[in-house]
Scaffold this motif. Structure first.
Motif, PDB file in Angstrom:
ATOM      1  N   SER A   4       0.755  -1.286  -0.031  1.00  0.00           N
ATOM      2  CA  SER A   4       0.023  -0.208   0.089  1.00  0.00           C
ATOM      3  C   SER A   4       0.986   1.257  -0.050  1.00  0.00           C
ATOM      4  O   SER A   4       0.482   2.225  -0.618  1.00  0.00           O
ATOM      5  N   ILE A   5       1.870   1.158   0.650  1.00  0.00           N
ATOM      6  CA  ILE A   5       2.902   2.439   0.740  1.00  0.00           C
ATOM      7  C   ILE A   5       3.497   2.698  -0.848  1.00  0.00           C
ATOM      8  O   ILE A   5       3.499   3.583  -0.947  1.00  0.00           O
ATOM      9  N   VAL A   8       0.735   3.925  -2.909  1.00  0.00           N
ATOM     10  CA  VAL A   8       0.688   5.709  -2.759  1.00  0.00           C
ATOM     11  C   VAL A   8       1.749   6.258  -3.395  1.00  0.00           C
ATOM     12  O   VAL A   8       1.467   7.290  -4.150  1.00  0.00           O
ATOM     13  N   LEU A   9       2.751   5.729  -3.063  1.00  0.00           N
ATOM     14  CA  LEU A   9       3.882   6.490  -3.817  1.00  0.00           C
ATOM     15  C   LEU A   9       3.932   6.465  -5.562  1.00  0.00           C
ATOM     16  O   LEU A   9       4.337   7.470  -6.074  1.00  0.00           O
ATOM     17  N   CYS A  27      -0.489  12.901  -1.587  1.00  0.00           N
ATOM     18  CA  CYS A  27      -0.233  11.514  -1.465  1.00  0.00           C
ATOM     19  C   CYS A  27       1.318  11.317  -0.724  1.00  0.00           C
ATOM     20  O   CYS A  27       1.180  10.150  -0.220  1.00  0.00           O
ATOM     21  N   LEU A  28       2.135  12.189  -0.994  1.00  0.00           N
ATOM     22  CA  LEU A  28       3.459  11.773  -0.632  1.00  0.00           C
ATOM     23  C   LEU A  28       3.008  11.906   1.164  1.00  0.00           C
ATOM     24  O   LEU A  28       3.775  11.028   1.852  1.00  0.00           O
ATOM     25  N   ARG A  30       0.616  11.091   2.995  1.00  0.00           N
ATOM     26  CA  ARG A  30       0.045   9.894   3.125  1.00  0.00           C
ATOM     27  C   ARG A  30       0.780   8.807   3.175  1.00  0.00           C
ATOM     28  O   ARG A  30       0.614   7.908   4.076  1.00  0.00           O
ATOM     29  N   SER A  31       1.544   8.568   2.178  1.00  0.00           N
ATOM     30  CA  SER A  31       2.739   7.587   2.382  1.00  0.00           C
ATOM     31  C   SER A  31       3.644   7.673   3.358  1.00  0.00           C
ATOM     32  O   SER A  31       4.088   6.716   4.058  1.00  0.00           O
ATOM     33  N   LEU A  34       1.543   6.388   6.413  1.00  0.00           N
ATOM     34  CA  LEU A  34       1.685   4.936   6.366  1.00  0.00           C
ATOM     35  C   LEU A  34       3.097   4.311   6.891  1.00  0.00           C
ATOM     36  O   LEU A  34       3.133   3.346   7.335  1.00  0.00           O
ATOM     37  N   CYS A  35       4.149   4.851   6.399  1.00  0.00           N
ATOM     38  CA  CYS A  35       5.394   4.450   6.720  1.00  0.00           C
ATOM     39  C   CYS A  35       5.660   4.463   8.330  1.00  0.00           C
ATOM     40  O   CYS A  35       6.263   3.608   9.001  1.00  0.00           O
TER      41      CYS A  35
END
Length: 69
Positions: A4-5, A8-9, A27-28, A30-31, A34-35
């Motif tokens: 998923s990461i 998104v990237l 989106c960055l 959001r990634s 997520l990280c």
């Protein structure tokens, strides 16, 4: 979770390439979130987490009590 990461990237890259830079930056972010979530899950998960003996969260007394004379 890593897939998923990566997804998104990849979406951020495609959005930046198509000229939608604000959506790409979101989106960055959001990634990155997520990280951070993946890192915290790997550290604190009792079943799947890494064992790091230098990260102890047990409560201990920091100082010896002061004796009055």
């Amino acid at each position: 979770m890593m897939a998923s990461i990566f997804a998104v990237l990849l979406i951020a890259f495609i959005l930046n390439f198509s000229g939608l830079r604000r959506l790409a930056v979101s989106c960055l972010f959001r990634s990155f979130a997520l990280c951070v979530g993946l890192f915290l899950w790997e550290i604190y998960s009792p079943e799947y987490g890494f064992r790091m003996p230098w990260l102890q969260v047990n409560l201990e007394r920091a100082f010896a009590p002061i004796r009055s004379s």
